[in-house]
Design a protein around this motif. Structure first.
Motif, PDB file in Angstrom:
ATOM      1  N   SER A  44      39.151  46.122  37.434  1.00 44.08           N
ATOM      2  CA  SER A  44      39.232  44.679  37.214  1.00 44.08           C
ATOM      3  C   SER A  44      37.926  43.967  37.573  1.00 44.08           C
ATOM      4  N   VAL A  45      37.257  44.396  38.647  1.00 46.27           N
ATOM      5  CA  VAL A  45      36.008  43.726  39.006  1.00 46.27           C
ATOM      6  C   VAL A  45      34.886  44.126  38.063  1.00 46.27           C
ATOM      7  N   VAL A  46      34.950  45.341  37.516  1.00 44.87           N
ATOM      8  CA  VAL A  46      33.975  45.736  36.497  1.00 44.87           C
ATOM      9  C   VAL A  46      34.145  44.862  35.252  1.00 44.87           C
ATOM     10  N   ASP A  47      35.402  44.648  34.850  1.00 45.89           N
ATOM     11  CA  ASP A  47      35.680  43.787  33.705  1.00 45.89           C
ATOM     12  C   ASP A  47      35.270  42.345  33.984  1.00 45.89           C
ATOM     13  N   ALA A  48      35.508  41.898  35.222  1.00 50.75           N
ATOM     14  CA  ALA A  48      35.141  40.523  35.583  1.00 50.75           C
ATOM     15  C   ALA A  48      33.635  40.323  35.491  1.00 50.75           C
ATOM     16  N   ARG A  49      32.882  41.318  35.923  1.00 51.52           N
ATOM     17  CA  ARG A  49      31.418  41.206  35.829  1.00 51.52           C
ATOM     18  C   ARG A  49      30.978  41.130  34.373  1.00 51.52           C
ATOM     19  N   ALA A  50      31.569  41.944  33.523  1.00 51.52           N
ATOM     20  CA  ALA A  50      31.222  41.912  32.106  1.00 51.52           C
ATOM     21  C   ALA A  50      31.561  40.554  31.499  1.00 51.52           C
ATOM     22  N   PHE A  51      32.702  40.007  31.896  1.00 51.54           N
ATOM     23  CA  PHE A  51      33.100  38.684  31.394  1.00 51.54           C
ATOM     24  C   PHE A  51      32.105  37.610  31.826  1.00 51.54           C
TER      25      PHE A  51
ATOM     26  N   GLU B 171      25.574  34.452  30.958  1.00 51.83           N
ATOM     27  CA  GLU B 171      24.219  34.975  30.996  1.00 51.83           C
ATOM     28  C   GLU B 171      23.685  35.402  29.633  1.00 51.83           C
ATOM     29  N   ASP B 172      24.543  35.981  28.788  1.00 53.69           N
ATOM     30  CA  ASP B 172      24.059  36.576  27.548  1.00 53.69           C
ATOM     31  C   ASP B 172      23.536  35.533  26.576  1.00 53.69           C
TER      32      ASP B 172
ATOM     33  N   HIS C 253      29.443  42.046  45.270  1.00 57.88           N
ATOM     34  CA  HIS C 253      29.622  43.468  44.987  1.00 57.88           C
ATOM     35  C   HIS C 253      30.820  43.638  44.059  1.00 57.88           C
ATOM     36  N   TYR C 254      30.583  44.280  42.945  1.00 53.31           N
ATOM     37  CA  TYR C 254      31.647  44.461  41.965  1.00 53.31           C
ATOM     38  C   TYR C 254      32.306  45.826  42.148  1.00 53.31           C
ATOM     39  N   ASP C 255      32.950  45.965  43.298  1.00 63.95           N
ATOM     40  CA  ASP C 255      33.721  47.161  43.627  1.00 63.95           C
ATOM     41  C   ASP C 255      34.795  46.737  44.626  1.00 63.95           C
ATOM     42  N   MET C 256      35.384  47.667  45.366  1.00 62.60           N
ATOM     43  CA  MET C 256      36.475  47.316  46.263  1.00 62.60           C
ATOM     44  C   MET C 256      36.039  46.403  47.405  1.00 62.60           C
ATOM     45  N   ARG C 257      34.745  46.326  47.661  1.00 65.70           N
ATOM     46  CA  ARG C 257      34.278  45.399  48.691  1.00 65.70           C
ATOM     47  C   ARG C 257      34.603  43.965  48.333  1.00 65.70           C
ATOM     48  N   PHE C 258      34.686  43.653  47.051  1.00 68.95           N
ATOM     49  CA  PHE C 258      35.061  42.308  46.613  1.00 68.95           C
ATOM     50  C   PHE C 258      36.403  41.901  47.213  1.00 68.95           C
ATOM     51  N   TYR C 259      37.375  42.808  47.145  1.00 65.31           N
ATOM     52  CA  TYR C 259      38.702  42.516  47.681  1.00 65.31           C
ATOM     53  C   TYR C 259      38.725  42.571  49.203  1.00 65.31           C
ATOM     54  N   GLU C 260      37.876  43.396  49.777  1.00 69.02           N
ATOM     55  CA  GLU C 260      37.798  43.452  51.237  1.00 69.02           C
ATOM     56  C   GLU C 260      37.227  42.155  51.802  1.00 69.02           C
ATOM     57  N   TYR C 261      36.284  41.550  51.104  1.00 69.31           N
ATOM     58  CA  TYR C 261      35.754  40.258  51.532  1.00 69.31           C
ATOM     59  C   TYR C 261      36.842  39.186  51.476  1.00 69.31           C
TER      60      TYR C 261
END
Length: 218
Positions: free
Chosen positions: A152-159, A165-166, A99-107
């Motif tokens: 930051s997690v949104v940017d990480a997903r884009a990276f 993948e691209d 999950h690319y939101d605050m759940r990432f840090y909660e995990y």
């Protein structure tokens, strides 16, 4: 059973004949009962994958029945193990994606407050502590921290998508008119798989360092 023990090697301590395995947590100092194969764990949580292989004229029904011979129980109940409950996961929905939101840090927090810290973890633990994740500490970021961490997690997903993948950057098409591809981690490099010989496959990996500035949280 093949298991991953403390040295991360696959072992077949039972020689393929089956046996009783005793999985113990970090720092366990007890005595291993006679007849058990000891597997010390580096973590408090364990995941196991078992496969029942059909032989001869065996059917899928036979394979499933054989898998139900597995027993899992606490060592304290070894004298009279309770029945093992088997749950068929096939018809169930499992959330197994990141999950690319605050759940990432909660995990991450969930792991940090439960699992022991090893020497190799200390650098990462220092980084996590810089934004509020540490053993014995409740992760309660401020509104400003939350805004930064969510971005930051949104940017990480884009990276990750761009470099893994691209098409053109992460992947090179094997056929120009199809969706089969080869890893290509650097645009300037040739397609990412190199064959040294028939048994050796080498994947190119990116060589980049990324620095998180502490003053960004000021």
């Amino acid at each position: 059973m093949a298991s991953q023990h403390s040295r991360h090697r696959s072992v077949r301590a039972d020689k393929g004949t089956g046996g009783k395995y005793l999985f113990t947590p970090p720092g366990w100092k007890g005595t291993v009962p006679k007849g058990y194969l000891h597997v010390p764990s580096l973590s408090y949580r364990l995941n196991m994958m078992l496969r029942s292989v059909k032989r001869g004229s065996a059917t899928d029904v036979d394979a499933e029945a054989y898998s139900h011979r597995l027993r899992i129980y606490p060592l304290a109940q070894a004298g009279s193990p309770p029945p093992t409950r088997f749950v068929d996961g096939f018809p169930k929905a499992w959330d197994s994606l990141p999950h690319y939101d605050m759940r990432f840090y909660e995990y991450i927090e969930d792991l940090v407050i439960v699992e022991p810290v090893r020497a190799r973890d200390k650098v990462m633990m220092g980084m996590l502590d810089s934004f509020g994740i540490a053993p014995g500490k409740k992760f309660e970021p401020t509104a400003r921290y939350t805004e930064i961490l969510e971005q930051s997690v949104v940017d990480a997903r884009a990276f990750l998508e761009a470099f893994f993948e691209d098409w053109g950057c992460a992947m090179s098409k094997y056929y120009p008119d199809r969706q089969w591809g080869l890893p290509r981690y650097r645009p300037e490099a040739p397609p990412g798989i190199q064959l040294r010989d028939e048994h050796d496959v080498v994947l190119r990996r990116p060589r980049r360092w990324h620095v998180l500035r502490r003053d960004v949280f000021a």
